[in-house]
Design an enzyme around this catalytic site. Structure first.
Site: not given
Ligand SMILES: C[S@@+](CC[C@H](N)C(=O)[O-])C[C@H]1O[C@@H](n2cnc3c(N)ncnc32)[C@H](O)[C@@H]1O
Length: 224
Positions: A52, A77, A126, A130, A162
């Site tokens: 995941e 993560d 995310d 941009k 989403d």
């Molecule tokens: C919007 S959150 C979603 C978290 C979880 N999947 C949820 O739905 O609640 C995006 C997650 O991706 C992690 N993340 C974003 N870019 C990353 C990267 N390049 N390497 C590791 N983690 C990353 C962030 O730290 C964050 O916890």
């Protein structure tokens, strides 16, 4: 979260047997000791391995691990204070088939060997809308290449988001590059046909989006 609380979680993560936090050097400058060895050394079995990516608190990894005791799950993560939640739950509830890896997703081909992974879940990434952020978008062509490297030839990727932007962008890119879209749904709780594991598990971010009545989308695909 306060910095004291974060520190406490970081310290606790170091004591958890299901948490792995290699340094960049350990991953990039030398051969990471678990690369190619996750099943044997971490899970002590030969079961399928599921990742995941951007797991946050690790809801998918933990819930899928409970649902599929014959598969192994690794939540990844960069934020250790978040996946501390999933790791602690797994320890408290004695769930042996889930682990957490703190690293940048950009480095997964240093953490896993070619063809070591059976399936990938990307949960609420995310969208990086941009233009300058495109390189961080987790379904861009570069990331798909990395996923392809660690996946088995028949390996599957699941994207739950989403973000209509992320959903449309990914579908367009998959079709354009000739990858195989196995299933797509732009409103999983309203439009019938979603797999049960898509609608039965909600992540932390997802529950916030659901409160705002945002449609949740899903794509299941193979990288050619
Ligand atoms: C919007 S959150 C979603 C978290 C979880 N999947 C949820 O739905 O609640 C995006 C997650 O991706 C992690 N993340 C974003 N870019 C990353 C990267 N390049 N390497 C590791 N983690 C990353 C962030 O730290 C964050 O916890």
């Amino acid at each position: 979260m306060g910095s004291k609380n974060k520190l406490k979680r970081f310290r606790e993560n170091e004591t958890f047997s299901n948490v792995f936090q290699p340094t960049r050097e350990e991953l990039v400058d030398s051969e990471f000791k678990l690369k190619g060895q996750w099943r044997k050394d971490v899970f002590k079995n030969n079961n399928p391995l599921v990742l995941e990516l951007g797991c946050g608190k690790g809801e998918y990894s933990v819930a899928l691990a409970q649902k599929y005791p014959d598969k192994n799950f690794v939540g990844i993560d960069i934020k250790g204070a978040r996946f501390w939640r999933g790791a602690k739950t797994a320890i408290e509830e004695n769930i042996p088939n889930v682990a957490f890896l703190r690293t940048q997703i950009e480095l997964i081909d240093h953490a896993f060997a070619e063809g070591e992974v059976d399936e990938i879940w990307i949960t609420f990434p995310d969208p990086q809308i941009k233009y300058k952020r495109t390189k961080h978008r987790m379904t861009n062509a570069e990331f798909l290449e990395r996923y392809k490297k660690v996946l088995k030839p028949d390996g599957v990727v699941n994207l739950k988001t989403d973000s209509e932007f992320m959903h449309g962008y990914t579908l367009g890119l998959l079709h354009g590059a000739g990858h195989e879209v196995l299933y797509a749904n732009h409103n999983v709780y309203k439009q019938e046909g979603s797999p049960e594991e898509v609608t039965s598990i909600q992540t932390f971010y997802e529950s916030q989006y659901l409160e705002q009545n945002k449609p949740i989308t899903y794509i299941r695909f193979k990288i050619k």
